[in-house]
Design an enzyme around this catalytic site. Structure first.
Site, PDB file in Angstrom:
ATOM      1  N   GLY A   1       0.851  -1.127   0.158  1.00 45.33           N
ATOM      2  CA  GLY A   1       0.040  -0.085  -0.035  1.00 45.33           C
ATOM      3  C   GLY A   1       0.764   1.306  -0.004  1.00 45.33           C
TER       4      GLY A   1
ATOM      5  N   GLY B   1      -0.545   4.961  -0.954  1.00 49.29           N
ATOM      6  CA  GLY B   1      -1.815   5.667  -0.215  1.00 49.29           C
ATOM      7  C   GLY B   1      -1.260   6.704   0.661  1.00 49.29           C
ATOM      8  N   GLN B   2      -2.243   7.149   1.448  1.00 52.09           N
ATOM      9  CA  GLN B   2      -2.128   8.413   2.334  1.00 52.09           C
ATOM     10  C   GLN B   2      -0.834   8.124   3.384  1.00 52.09           C
ATOM     11  OE1 GLN B   2      -4.531   9.251   5.644  1.00 52.09           O
ATOM     12  NE2 GLN B   2      -4.012  11.647   5.571  1.00 52.09           N
TER      13      GLN B   2
ATOM     14  N   ILE C   1      -0.805  -1.590  -6.125  1.00 48.85           N
ATOM     15  CA  ILE C   1      -1.569  -2.582  -7.079  1.00 48.85           C
ATOM     16  C   ILE C   1      -1.603  -1.739  -8.331  1.00 48.85           C
ATOM     17  CG2 ILE C   1      -2.756  -3.961  -5.117  1.00 48.85           C
ATOM     18  CD1 ILE C   1      -4.847  -1.442  -5.375  1.00 48.85           C
TER      19      ILE C   1
ATOM     20  N   ILE D   1      -2.222  -7.417  -1.743  1.00 48.93           N
ATOM     21  CA  ILE D   1      -2.497  -8.161  -0.462  1.00 48.93           C
ATOM     22  C   ILE D   1      -3.377  -9.323  -0.382  1.00 48.93           C
ATOM     23  CG2 ILE D   1      -4.301  -6.575   0.659  1.00 48.93           C
ATOM     24  CD1 ILE D   1      -2.547  -6.709   3.261  1.00 48.93           C
TER      25      ILE D   1
ATOM     26  N   TYR E   1     -14.916  -1.486   9.383  1.00 47.90           N
ATOM     27  CA  TYR E   1     -13.591  -0.923   9.669  1.00 47.90           C
ATOM     28  C   TYR E   1     -13.171  -1.497  11.175  1.00 47.90           C
ATOM     29  CZ  TYR E   1      -9.825   2.429   9.574  1.00 47.90           C
ATOM     30  OH  TYR E   1      -8.476   2.948   9.758  1.00 47.90           O
TER      31      TYR E   1
ATOM     32  N   LYS F   1     -10.158  -4.124  12.189  1.00 46.59           N
ATOM     33  CA  LYS F   1      -9.056  -3.773  13.028  1.00 46.59           C
ATOM     34  C   LYS F   1      -9.056  -4.501  14.170  1.00 46.59           C
ATOM     35  CE  LYS F   1      -7.320  -0.525  10.255  1.00 46.59           C
ATOM     36  NZ  LYS F   1      -6.053  -1.089   9.379  1.00 46.59           N
TER      37      LYS F   1
HETATM   38  N1  SER Z   1      -8.984   7.689   9.516  1.00 39.89           N
HETATM   39  C1  SER Z   1      -9.813   6.794   9.665  1.00 39.89           C
HETATM   40  C2  SER Z   1     -11.045   7.060   9.112  1.00 39.89           C
HETATM   41  O1  SER Z   1     -11.587   8.042   9.141  1.00 39.89           O
HETATM   42  C3  SER Z   1      -9.679   6.148  11.049  1.00 39.89           C
HETATM   43  O2  SER Z   1      -8.632   5.458  11.481  1.00 39.89           O
HETATM   44  O3  SER Z   1     -11.592   6.062   8.599  1.00 39.89           O
END
Ligand code: SER
Length: 317
Positions: free
Chosen positions: A8, A11-12, A34, A54, A142, A146
């Site tokens: 990744g 990415g940010q 990717i 991944i 999400y 995690k």
């Molecule tokens: N920055 C993430 C989100 O807003 C939180 O970990 O989804």
């Protein structure tokens, strides 16, 4: 000599972490990407890159073996709002993907860093100064990925001795690569509006506090934790870290101090608001401070000045 694979890498977080690792270490710092998200410019020119999806265990294993990788930074993820729109894909990347990484790490003896998030916490977690060890019961996909990632990473450490480490990132603020599909993205977007001279339409309601962090501190946290003396680590997956907590009014006022003509109005996004309401107002990061000397360098004022000056250079030149 260190050989690192960043999954990744465009990415940010990855786009900046890869460059920071290349500045610090002499070995191969390999940018995994990717197709469709190829590294460009200095990220592409300053070191090796390789296609690593991944969800493809074979690709991970081949890259790790080819470059004799000793540490993997696993940054592949969908952020919170996108994960609600695509929960199956979020699980595939966040949990099945992590499983692939951990298996390769077990077989080829790598250390693994995987970001966790304030998103592991849910509505009945203590909201203020959320403790390190407390209830993790998110209701977002999400958060579910995690928490699963934290448990799986600790399992691989305890059962197989894989050197897994992680921090719970708050909302990350940066000027290089924009985030996408997160709940905390507003705290990045607001700076772009201020520099472009536009009124900011805020999707999060006034009074909604969340932890945030400037990217240089986040990069420092990831690298410092991976370099920490393992004998001092009581925790591994994952550490609360914190540097600032604010609501939209507070960040707006901090920017207005620098850009007096700046204006903001609210148009609350119900999905993001529900997610934000379920997250803590602020985390207690005492364990990270004690176990590996975590200490942020930026506060809201210094971050705001730095963000505005870099964005002016990026957007107005
Ligand atoms: N920055 C993430 C989100 O807003 C939180 O970990 O989804």
């Amino acid at each position: 000599m260190k050989n690192v694979l960043i999954i990744g890498s465009t990415g940010q977080i990855g786009s900046e972490l890869t460059m920071e690792l290349r500045r610090r270490y002499k070995g191969d710092i390999v940018a995994g990407y990717i197709p469709g998200a190829e590294p460009k410019g200095v990220l592409q020119e300053s070191g090796p890159s390789v296609i690593v999806d991944i969800t493809n265990a074979k690709q991970i294993a081949e890259a790790v073996s080819k470059y004799k990788i000793d540490t993997i930074y696993n940054l592949a993820a969908l952020l919170s709002a996108t994960a609600e729109a695509k929960p199956q894909l979020a699980w595939k990347i966040g949990v099945d993907g992590l499983f692939n990484v951990l298996e390769v790490a077990r077989e080829q003896h790598c250390a693994v860093f995987t970001p966790s998030s304030i998103g592991v916490f849910g509505n009945n977690t203590p909201k203020d100064k959320t403790p390190q060890d407390t209830i993790r019961n998110p209701r977002t996909m999400y958060g579910v990925t995690k928490v699963s990632g934290e448990l799986l990473s600790d399992y691989y450490f305890i059962r197989f001795g894989v050197d897994t480490r992680s921090v719970r990132f708050p909302g990350l603020i940066s000027y290089t690569t924009p985030p996408g599909g997160g709940t905390t993205d507003y705290a990045v977007d607001i700076y772009y509006s201020a520099v472009r001279g536009q009124k900011f339409v805020c999707p999060i309601a006034a009074g909604t506090y969340m932890d945030m962090m400037y990217m240089p501190d986040a990069l420092h946290a990831a690298i410092q934790l991976m370099e920490a003396d393992p004998s001092r680590l009581v925790h591994r997956n994952s550490f609360n870290i914190a540097s600032m907590s604010f609501d939209p009014e507070i960040i707006f006022k901090a920017i207005k101090k620098e850009v007096p003509s700046f204006e903001m109005e609210y148009k609350v996004d119900p999905l993001r608001q529900e997610i934000a309401d379920s997250w803590p107002n602020s985390l207690d990061d005492t364990c990270a401070r004690e176990e590996w000397d975590w200490k942020p360098r930026y506060d809201l004022g210094s971050m705001t000045q730095d963000m505005l000056s870099h964005l002016k250079e990026k957007l107005l030149k």
